[in-house]
Design a protein around this motif. Sequence first.
Motif, mmCIF file in Angstrom:
data_model
loop_
_atom_site.group_PDB
_atom_site.id
_atom_site.type_symbol
_atom_site.label_atom_id
_atom_site.label_comp_id
_atom_site.label_asym_id
_atom_site.label_seq_id
_atom_site.Cartn_x
_atom_site.Cartn_y
_atom_site.Cartn_z
ATOM 1 N N ASN A 1 30.368 39.692 37.428
ATOM 2 C CA ASN A 1 30.320 40.862 38.315
ATOM 3 C C ASN A 1 29.120 40.884 39.256
ATOM 4 O OD1 ASN A 1 32.411 41.567 36.481
ATOM 5 N ND2 ASN A 1 30.962 42.664 35.185
ATOM 6 N N ILE A 2 28.969 39.810 40.032
ATOM 7 C CA ILE A 2 27.922 39.812 41.059
ATOM 8 C C ILE A 2 28.581 39.581 42.413
ATOM 9 C CG2 ILE A 2 25.826 38.731 41.951
ATOM 10 C CD1 ILE A 2 25.119 37.802 39.181
ATOM 11 N N ASP A 3 28.260 40.433 43.369
ATOM 12 C CA ASP A 3 28.674 40.203 44.758
ATOM 13 C C ASP A 3 27.412 39.902 45.549
ATOM 14 O OD1 ASP A 3 29.700 40.118 47.275
ATOM 15 O OD2 ASP A 3 30.742 42.051 47.162
ATOM 16 N N GLY A 4 27.243 38.617 45.936
ATOM 17 C CA GLY A 4 26.039 38.215 46.667
ATOM 18 C C GLY A 4 25.029 37.600 45.717
ATOM 19 N N LEU A 5 25.105 36.268 45.570
ATOM 20 C CA LEU A 5 24.216 35.560 44.643
ATOM 21 C C LEU A 5 23.677 34.321 45.331
ATOM 22 C CD1 LEU A 5 23.133 34.844 41.730
ATOM 23 C CD2 LEU A 5 25.314 33.660 41.359
ATOM 24 N N ASN B 1 38.205 37.057 46.127
ATOM 25 C CA ASN B 1 37.662 38.110 46.990
ATOM 26 C C ASN B 1 38.212 39.479 46.600
ATOM 27 O OD1 ASN B 1 35.965 36.650 48.994
ATOM 28 N ND2 ASN B 1 37.877 35.511 49.260
ATOM 29 N N ALA B 2 37.551 40.520 47.126
ATOM 30 C CA ALA B 2 37.950 41.901 46.798
ATOM 31 C C ALA B 2 39.397 42.159 47.183
ATOM 32 C CB ALA B 2 37.016 42.883 47.491
ATOM 33 N N GLY C 1 41.732 40.096 46.898
ATOM 34 C CA GLY C 1 42.610 39.296 46.041
ATOM 35 C C GLY C 1 42.769 37.852 46.481
ATOM 36 N N ASP C 2 42.367 37.516 47.730
ATOM 37 C CA ASP C 2 42.568 36.129 48.162
ATOM 38 C C ASP C 2 41.417 35.225 47.699
ATOM 39 O OD1 ASP C 2 40.400 36.123 49.954
ATOM 40 O OD2 ASP C 2 41.649 36.388 51.731
ATOM 41 N N TYR C 3 41.558 33.932 48.031
ATOM 42 C CA TYR C 3 40.575 32.940 47.566
ATOM 43 C C TYR C 3 39.937 32.212 48.749
ATOM 44 C CZ TYR C 3 42.013 33.745 42.753
ATOM 45 O OH TYR C 3 42.247 34.323 41.521
ATOM 46 N N LYS C 4 39.792 32.917 49.865
ATOM 47 C CA LYS C 4 39.087 32.332 51.017
ATOM 48 C C LYS C 4 37.693 31.910 50.529
ATOM 49 C CE LYS C 4 38.108 33.707 55.825
ATOM 50 N NZ LYS C 4 36.716 33.274 55.869
ATOM 51 N N THR C 5 37.249 30.723 50.969
ATOM 52 C CA THR C 5 36.010 30.152 50.428
ATOM 53 C C THR C 5 34.828 31.118 50.547
ATOM 54 O OG1 THR C 5 36.814 27.997 51.139
ATOM 55 C CG2 THR C 5 34.486 28.142 50.517
#
Length: 356
Positions: A186-190, A241-242, A244-248
């Motif tokens: 649960n980290i956004d921005g690491l 991603n938030a 739901g997709d998996y864009k890099t």
Amino acid sequence: MAQFTLSLLTAALALASAVQAQCGSGSPQATVTGSGNSFTATKGGSNVYSGSDYRAAIQAALDSISSGQRVAVMASGSIGANTITISSGKIFEGCGTINVGNKAGRGAIESTNTNDVQIPYLTMTGNPYFGLRFSGTKNLSLGKITMNLSGGLAIRFDRDLAANSNVNMDVINVTGAGSHAVETWNIDGLTINSVIAKDVGECGLLLQNTRNAHVKLVDGNNVAAGTGYATFRMANNNGQNANGDYKTNVYIDKVVSRGGGRGVFCVSQSGGVEIGNVDLANNGNNAILIENCYNVNIKSGKVNGGGEVRISARTEFPNTKDININLQVDGTTVRESPCADNSNWTLTGNGQRNIC
Ligand SMILES: *[C@@H]1O[C@H](CO)[C@@H](O)[C@H](O)[C@H]1NC(C)=O
Ligand SMILES: *[C@@H]1O[C@H](CO)[C@@H](O)[C@H](O)[C@H]1NC(C)=O
Ligand SMILES: *[C@@H]1O[C@H](CO)[C@@H](O)[C@H](O)[C@H]1NC(C)=O
Ligand SMILES: *[C@@H]1O[C@H](CO)[C@@H](O)[C@H](O)[C@H]1NC(C)=O
């Protein structure tokens, strides 16, 4: 010209105030000194603790400062099976060696639901449940963290508590953890400069439900031996991603792994990841295993011996999809089974292949 000089000066001052060149240098607002069974905590020249309890001295120093101020723990000692708590805005430097015990389910040092906490330096020994434990942090900064442990999990972000944003780590060097060196949830921005893990029982770096991450180096030596864990593992929707997709959105510059269990392992609906380079040798389990992951791009590197490089899938999740692997593989095999949707291999080396 004047403006140019001024902006240089401002930049230099900003740098100087952001990070002290050495642990405890400059003028920390509070310090902990002493040894054996005699410790003193002072804040701005006044005594805030004297006595035999190293943990109490450290906590008293931390409790005496306000947000934006710094504690330097110059003394070495043992906190026992206890927890030190760091509240918002405080800067904690562990310059001595902090030995810790095992307090079930708890961190030896914790910071939860805080913003702008910094631990620029820390040296820890012992066998903690969690060495450092976090949740609900915003703008947390870990600097040069050295943990020579005899068991336990070194750095843990909790699974079931509040999420974190903007977490930055410099050099995390963990030896001897029984579980993981660094486990995130649960980290956004690491951002991480490096995780160096040696003789660690489970993962070097384990990312879970973490996105918008950039890690320069994961370096594992004898990590996860005899287990299915890995020097670098992504699991539990990591990189999703938030929307739901998996864009890099997860970028790993380099993974090095020697011996141990797996090298790189992606599992349980993770992905959105680009790994610039891998250097894997003699892994005791799969050098690379990609299982039910989406958008995984390994751009270059080599695998020398060790376990099979494998694309796989279990039936419980959608099939593995959108995989690009550009790799030299020698002395071990490459297998894709079942076939992924949209896999693209560019392989060199002598390893036998069984791919789709
Ligand atoms: C985050 O913390 C750093 C210090 O680690 C500080 O310089 C910066 O201003 C903080 N950023 C935000 C957005 O609060
Ligand atoms: C790490 O700690 C062990 C004791 O647990 C000690 O024997 C060893 O020398 C330490 N290693 C370093 C590099 O400090
Ligand atoms: C990591 O820490 C150990 C002590 O635990 C030390 O011997 C080793 O040199 C450190 N490695 C790096 C790369 O800093
Ligand atoms: C397959 O990989 C090659 C080499 O990395 C690359 O040039 C090509 O664009 C990739 N194809 C697809 C469909 O991604």
